[in-house]
Design a protein around this motif. Structure first.
Motif, PDB file in Angstrom:
ATOM      1  N   ASP A   1      20.401  -2.412  -6.589  1.00  0.00           N
ATOM      2  CA  ASP A   1      19.349  -1.603  -5.964  1.00  0.00           C
ATOM      3  C   ASP A   1      18.713  -2.365  -4.807  1.00  0.00           C
ATOM      4  O   ASP A   1      18.501  -3.585  -4.893  1.00  0.00           O
ATOM      5  N   ARG A   2      18.417  -1.657  -3.741  1.00  0.00           N
ATOM      6  CA  ARG A   2      17.721  -2.240  -2.588  1.00  0.00           C
ATOM      7  C   ARG A   2      16.575  -1.299  -2.216  1.00  0.00           C
ATOM      8  O   ARG A   2      16.785  -0.261  -1.608  1.00  0.00           O
ATOM      9  N   TRP A   3      15.358  -1.668  -2.619  1.00  0.00           N
ATOM     10  CA  TRP A   3      14.202  -0.794  -2.438  1.00  0.00           C
ATOM     11  C   TRP A   3      13.485  -1.098  -1.124  1.00  0.00           C
ATOM     12  O   TRP A   3      13.159  -2.253  -0.830  1.00  0.00           O
ATOM     13  N   VAL A   4      13.264  -0.049  -0.343  1.00  0.00           N
ATOM     14  CA  VAL A   4      12.510  -0.143   0.908  1.00  0.00           C
ATOM     15  C   VAL A   4      11.298   0.773   0.770  1.00  0.00           C
ATOM     16  O   VAL A   4      11.410   1.904   0.279  1.00  0.00           O
ATOM     17  N   TRP A   5      10.130   0.268   1.230  1.00  0.00           N
ATOM     18  CA  TRP A   5       8.881   1.005   1.053  1.00  0.00           C
ATOM     19  C   TRP A   5       8.241   1.343   2.401  1.00  0.00           C
ATOM     20  O   TRP A   5       8.289   0.544   3.332  1.00  0.00           O
ATOM     21  N   LYS A   6       7.650   2.529   2.459  1.00  0.00           N
ATOM     22  CA  LYS A   6       6.848   2.923   3.622  1.00  0.00           C
ATOM     23  C   LYS A   6       5.587   3.598   3.113  1.00  0.00           C
ATOM     24  O   LYS A   6       5.626   4.352   2.125  1.00  0.00           O
ATOM     25  N   SER A   7       4.453   3.333   3.784  1.00  0.00           N
ATOM     26  CA  SER A   7       3.177   3.813   3.256  1.00  0.00           C
ATOM     27  C   SER A   7       2.284   4.383   4.350  1.00  0.00           C
ATOM     28  O   SER A   7       2.506   4.171   5.545  1.00  0.00           O
ATOM     29  N   ASP A   8       1.254   5.102   3.904  1.00  0.00           N
ATOM     30  CA  ASP A   8       0.234   5.633   4.816  1.00  0.00           C
ATOM     31  C   ASP A   8      -0.974   6.016   3.977  1.00  0.00           C
ATOM     32  O   ASP A   8      -0.890   6.142   2.747  1.00  0.00           O
ATOM     33  N   CYS A   9      -2.115   6.192   4.651  1.00  0.00           N
ATOM     34  CA  CYS A   9      -3.342   6.559   3.941  1.00  0.00           C
ATOM     35  C   CYS A   9      -3.583   8.062   4.056  1.00  0.00           C
ATOM     36  O   CYS A   9      -3.040   8.733   4.934  1.00  0.00           O
ATOM     37  N   GLY A  10      -4.409   8.581   3.167  1.00  0.00           N
ATOM     38  CA  GLY A  10      -4.699  10.012   3.151  1.00  0.00           C
ATOM     39  C   GLY A  10      -6.115  10.313   3.602  1.00  0.00           C
ATOM     40  O   GLY A  10      -6.946   9.429   3.756  1.00  0.00           O
ATOM     41  N   ALA A  11      -6.365  11.607   3.829  1.00  0.00           N
ATOM     42  CA  ALA A  11      -7.692  12.094   4.183  1.00  0.00           C
ATOM     43  C   ALA A  11      -8.213  12.965   3.048  1.00  0.00           C
ATOM     44  O   ALA A  11      -7.443  13.608   2.332  1.00  0.00           O
TER      45      ALA A  11
ATOM     46  N   SER B   1      -9.801  15.957   0.878  1.00  0.00           N
ATOM     47  CA  SER B   1      -9.680  17.409   0.891  1.00  0.00           C
ATOM     48  C   SER B   1     -11.065  18.021   0.757  1.00  0.00           C
ATOM     49  O   SER B   1     -11.959  17.452   0.124  1.00  0.00           O
ATOM     50  N   TYR B   2     -11.244  19.206   1.350  1.00  0.00           N
ATOM     51  CA  TYR B   2     -12.524  19.902   1.227  1.00  0.00           C
ATOM     52  C   TYR B   2     -12.731  20.442  -0.184  1.00  0.00           C
ATOM     53  O   TYR B   2     -13.854  20.613  -0.636  1.00  0.00           O
ATOM     54  N   THR B   3     -11.630  20.713  -0.901  1.00  0.00           N
ATOM     55  CA  THR B   3     -11.745  21.360  -2.201  1.00  0.00           C
ATOM     56  C   THR B   3     -11.665  20.386  -3.375  1.00  0.00           C
ATOM     57  O   THR B   3     -12.357  20.555  -4.365  1.00  0.00           O
ATOM     58  N   ASP B   4     -10.815  19.389  -3.291  1.00  0.00           N
ATOM     59  CA  ASP B   4     -10.629  18.440  -4.386  1.00  0.00           C
ATOM     60  C   ASP B   4     -10.450  17.062  -3.772  1.00  0.00           C
ATOM     61  O   ASP B   4      -9.339  16.675  -3.406  1.00  0.00           O
ATOM     62  N   LYS B   5     -11.527  16.305  -3.680  1.00  0.00           N
ATOM     63  CA  LYS B   5     -11.538  15.055  -2.930  1.00  0.00           C
ATOM     64  C   LYS B   5     -10.446  14.093  -3.364  1.00  0.00           C
ATOM     65  O   LYS B   5      -9.627  13.663  -2.558  1.00  0.00           O
TER      66      LYS B   5
ATOM     67  N   GLU C   1      -6.814  13.761  -1.394  1.00  0.00           N
ATOM     68  CA  GLU C   1      -6.566  12.515  -0.667  1.00  0.00           C
ATOM     69  C   GLU C   1      -5.253  11.879  -1.117  1.00  0.00           C
ATOM     70  O   GLU C   1      -4.484  11.379  -0.303  1.00  0.00           O
ATOM     71  N   ALA C   2      -4.982  11.925  -2.422  1.00  0.00           N
ATOM     72  CA  ALA C   2      -3.738  11.362  -2.944  1.00  0.00           C
ATOM     73  C   ALA C   2      -2.534  12.146  -2.429  1.00  0.00           C
ATOM     74  O   ALA C   2      -1.523  11.569  -2.020  1.00  0.00           O
ATOM     75  N   SER C   3      -2.645  13.472  -2.435  1.00  0.00           N
ATOM     76  CA  SER C   3      -1.558  14.320  -1.951  1.00  0.00           C
ATOM     77  C   SER C   3      -1.309  14.103  -0.471  1.00  0.00           C
ATOM     78  O   SER C   3      -0.153  14.020  -0.021  1.00  0.00           O
ATOM     79  N   ASP C   4      -2.379  13.985   0.299  1.00  0.00           N
ATOM     80  CA  ASP C   4      -2.242  13.787   1.736  1.00  0.00           C
ATOM     81  C   ASP C   4      -1.593  12.440   2.043  1.00  0.00           C
ATOM     82  O   ASP C   4      -0.746  12.332   2.937  1.00  0.00           O
ATOM     83  N   ALA C   5      -1.971  11.414   1.286  1.00  0.00           N
ATOM     84  CA  ALA C   5      -1.365  10.095   1.480  1.00  0.00           C
ATOM     85  C   ALA C   5       0.132  10.148   1.198  1.00  0.00           C
ATOM     86  O   ALA C   5       0.945   9.553   1.918  1.00  0.00           O
ATOM     87  N   PHE C   6       0.513  10.878   0.141  1.00  0.00           N
ATOM     88  CA  PHE C   6       1.935  11.007  -0.204  1.00  0.00           C
ATOM     89  C   PHE C   6       2.698  11.729   0.903  1.00  0.00           C
ATOM     90  O   PHE C   6       3.785  11.303   1.317  1.00  0.00           O
ATOM     91  N   LYS C   7       2.131  12.828   1.419  1.00  0.00           N
ATOM     92  CA  LYS C   7       2.801  13.581   2.481  1.00  0.00           C
ATOM     93  C   LYS C   7       2.941  12.748   3.747  1.00  0.00           C
ATOM     94  O   LYS C   7       3.971  12.806   4.437  1.00  0.00           O
ATOM     95  N   ARG C   8       1.923  11.962   4.062  1.00  0.00           N
ATOM     96  CA  ARG C   8       1.994  11.123   5.264  1.00  0.00           C
ATOM     97  C   ARG C   8       3.024  10.007   5.096  1.00  0.00           C
ATOM     98  O   ARG C   8       3.714   9.642   6.054  1.00  0.00           O
ATOM     99  N   ALA C   9       3.104   9.480   3.888  1.00  0.00           N
ATOM    100  CA  ALA C   9       4.131   8.465   3.637  1.00  0.00           C
ATOM    101  C   ALA C   9       5.517   9.087   3.791  1.00  0.00           C
ATOM    102  O   ALA C   9       6.441   8.466   4.330  1.00  0.00           O
ATOM    103  N   GLY C  10       5.658  10.338   3.337  1.00  0.00           N
ATOM    104  CA  GLY C  10       6.918  11.043   3.518  1.00  0.00           C
ATOM    105  C   GLY C  10       7.253  11.241   4.985  1.00  0.00           C
ATOM    106  O   GLY C  10       8.423  11.125   5.396  1.00  0.00           O
ATOM    107  N   THR C  11       6.235  11.516   5.788  1.00  0.00           N
ATOM    108  CA  THR C  11       6.447  11.661   7.233  1.00  0.00           C
ATOM    109  C   THR C  11       6.921  10.350   7.832  1.00  0.00           C
ATOM    110  O   THR C  11       7.755  10.331   8.746  1.00  0.00           O
ATOM    111  N   ASN C  12       6.407   9.231   7.327  1.00  0.00           N
ATOM    112  CA  ASN C  12       6.874   7.924   7.797  1.00  0.00           C
ATOM    113  C   ASN C  12       8.366   7.747   7.544  1.00  0.00           C
ATOM    114  O   ASN C  12       9.060   7.081   8.321  1.00  0.00           O
TER     115      ASN C  12
END
Length: 249
Positions: free
Chosen positions: A78-88, A90-94, A98-109
């Motif tokens: 196995d060769r694991w490579v990591w990419k990360s980002d922070c989230g903003a 949410s107006y409805t569920d802070k 924020e966790a979901s947004d961070a995951f989506k941004r990491a996916g964009t990376n």
């Protein structure tokens, strides 16, 4: 090199970003949800070859996505490579937002959904020139007028890492309210050669009046003598710049 597929209309949602006076017009933003990233990761590398972790850094919630880049070669370690980002937040569920947004941004990376950064500006008038509605509005008990429709992406074309065609429908009434690019023009769509609409003209003049944009600069850039001489396509480009400046303060 890991190659993720382009997003399709089924992967994308849209929400209202800005609303004009009395909901005379709206702008929309395209976005992906966290389930889209999960699904594409599973499709591409397999559910056993990716993982996510959340962590705090200086008060900001980050997510990192790790991928076993040797997933196609099980004979190799196995060769694991990591990419990360922070989230903003949410107006409805802070916390969850924020966790979901961070995951989506990491996916964009990693390249998932990056084409959404290169998508058309979505500007829709509430009423067409013939008086028909593109979306419904309603007046609340406090007298405020709000949009009473949802918007659905029903067709999308992607080429060379950019969204080059879109068809968006409103739910009330159910109809195409926005279409552009490499898709056939539908009812309610505005030809790019049409002259500027009176509502768009009013929005641009208001932005000039409050110093958001330079009116003389706009005229010089497009080589016209009056704002009324702008085409619909040019007006949408100006409205996009207004939207960006107001969003950025």
């Amino acid at each position: 090199m890991i190659k993720f597929r382009s997003l399709t209309a089924e992967d994308v949602e849209c929400r209202v970003s800005q609303v004009g006076k009395d909901c005379e017009w709206v702008t929309l933003l395209l976005y992906k949800n966290a389930r889209t990233d999960m699904r594409i990761l599973d499709e591409t590398v397999g559910p056993e070859n990716w993982q996510r972790e959340h962590y705090d850094c200086k008060g900001n919630l980050y997510c990192k996505i790790g991928i076993n880049t040797n997933y196609a070669h099980p004979e190799l370690p196995d060769r694991w490579v990591w990419k990360s980002d922070c989230g903003a937040e949410s107006y409805t569920d802070k916390e969850k937002g924020e966790a979901s947004d961070a995951f989506k941004r990491a996916g964009t990376n990693w390249g998932i959904g990056r084409e959404l950064y290169e998508s058309p500006f979505i500007f829709i008038y509430q009423k067409n020139k013939d008086g028909s509605e593109n979306y419904r509005v309603k007046t609340k008990s406090d007298g405020k007028t709000v949009v009473d429709s949802k918007f659905l992406v029903t067709a999308m074309a992607v080429e060379n890492g950019a969204v080059v065609g879109l068809n968006i429908e409103s739910t009330k009434p159910r109809k195409t309210c926005f279409v552009c690019g490499k898709l056939d023009l539908g009812k309610g769509a505005m030809s790019t050669d049409d002259k500027i609409d009176s509502i768009a003209l009013s929005v641009i003049r208001d932005a000039i009046g409050d110093g958001c944009i330079d009116g003389e600069g706009v005229l010089k850039y497009y080589g016209v003598q009056r704002m009324e001489d702008l085409t619909a396509k040019q007006a949408c480009e100006v409205l996009k710049q207004i939207s960006k400046k107001r969003r950025n303060g």
